[in-house]
Write an enzyme that holds these catalytic residues in place. Sequence first.
Site, PDB file in Angstrom:
ATOM      1  N   ASP A  31       3.551  -1.958   4.161  1.00  0.00           N
ATOM      2  CA  ASP A  31       4.914  -1.457   4.381  1.00  0.00           C
ATOM      3  C   ASP A  31       5.883  -1.917   3.287  1.00  0.00           C
ATOM      4  OD1 ASP A  31       3.782  -0.679   6.889  1.00  0.00           O
ATOM      5  OD2 ASP A  31       4.329  -2.616   7.732  1.00  0.00           O
ATOM      6  N   GLU A 238       7.319   7.765  11.772  1.00  0.00           N
ATOM      7  CA  GLU A 238       7.858   6.436  11.480  1.00  0.00           C
ATOM      8  C   GLU A 238       8.107   6.327   9.978  1.00  0.00           C
ATOM      9  OE1 GLU A 238       4.890   3.649  12.758  1.00  0.00           O
ATOM     10  OE2 GLU A 238       3.396   4.338  11.301  1.00  0.00           O
TER      11      GLU A 238
END
Length: 344
Positions: A31, A238
């Site tokens: 991420d 997301e």
Amino acid sequence: MPEDSIENIDFLELSKRAISNPLVNHMYTADPSAHVFNGKIYIYPSHDIDAGIPFNDNGDHFGMEDYHVISMENVNAEAVDNGLALHVNDVPWAERQMWAPDAACKNGKYYLYFPAKRTNGIFQIGVAISDSPTGPFTPEPEAIKGSYTIDPAVFEDKDGKHYMYFGGIWGGQLQKYRNNKYDESNEEPSSNEPALGPIVALLSDDMKEFAEEPKEIKILDENGAVLLAGDNDRRFFEASWVHKYNGKYYFSYSTGDTHFICYAIGDTPYGPFTYKGRILNPVIGWTSHHSICEIENEWYLFYHDSSLSKGVTHLRSIKVTKIEYNADGSIVTIDPYDRKRNKH
């Protein structure tokens, strides 16, 4: 699964054809939120660990508990781990699952934004502050009032205003909210209903709170209709990110269960954003999460895959590759394993 899916393909063969290598290999990172502060690259990833938690659709096996900041002098330089920046044990309101973070800089202060679960199992977003881009960061005693779900991403516009984008369905709990209110009985819309959109809120001048009520973003198809919940190849799941290119706002995100990084373009930080295509085809591992950063007048995609862990979905590694734009502002789709690039 889409035809581009790599789930049933030999990951060892794919790893050999990877277009980029892990930036760090002494630990697992995911991420990556990348920024240039004072001429230097700083990457704010989550820190993957094997927490020994069984796999499920809520992502409980993603048991991350701290953050390390990675820095680079330039995009080709060695990536340096600057050590522990923040641990869940130092955050008074948080119990577990320190998922994907982001960072921002204002007036010489650095702000680390992160999601975590409270003792009641509900995600909120917190902020921690430092005088250094690498930390250590000191958390505020409480989560940001009115925050919820996961994946905070902070965009600084040309006028100095900062906007936070956030949200994620399934384990990210976005499906439990309507109009910023939680209700356990809420679920994802049916496939023929409008998909749930990501959330945006202007940050306060002190960067510690929302300056307004969070708003849902609309992602539209080519005909101006909101993408449907059943449009799994294009709808938001997301991993929000916003960057600005040639005066347009690019909202990019993961489609989750179809494993694409897609983008949509709008005229304001609030959207609406019109879907334009894919930035990144599926990577090894279930998740895909990214950031986009301008470095020395070139644009780069920071992303992750699970090649270093031999395909373990919750043990990922951050990578970087260059982005190419077409003359019309569209982005050339990147194949992470050196197959032919396709324009969408």
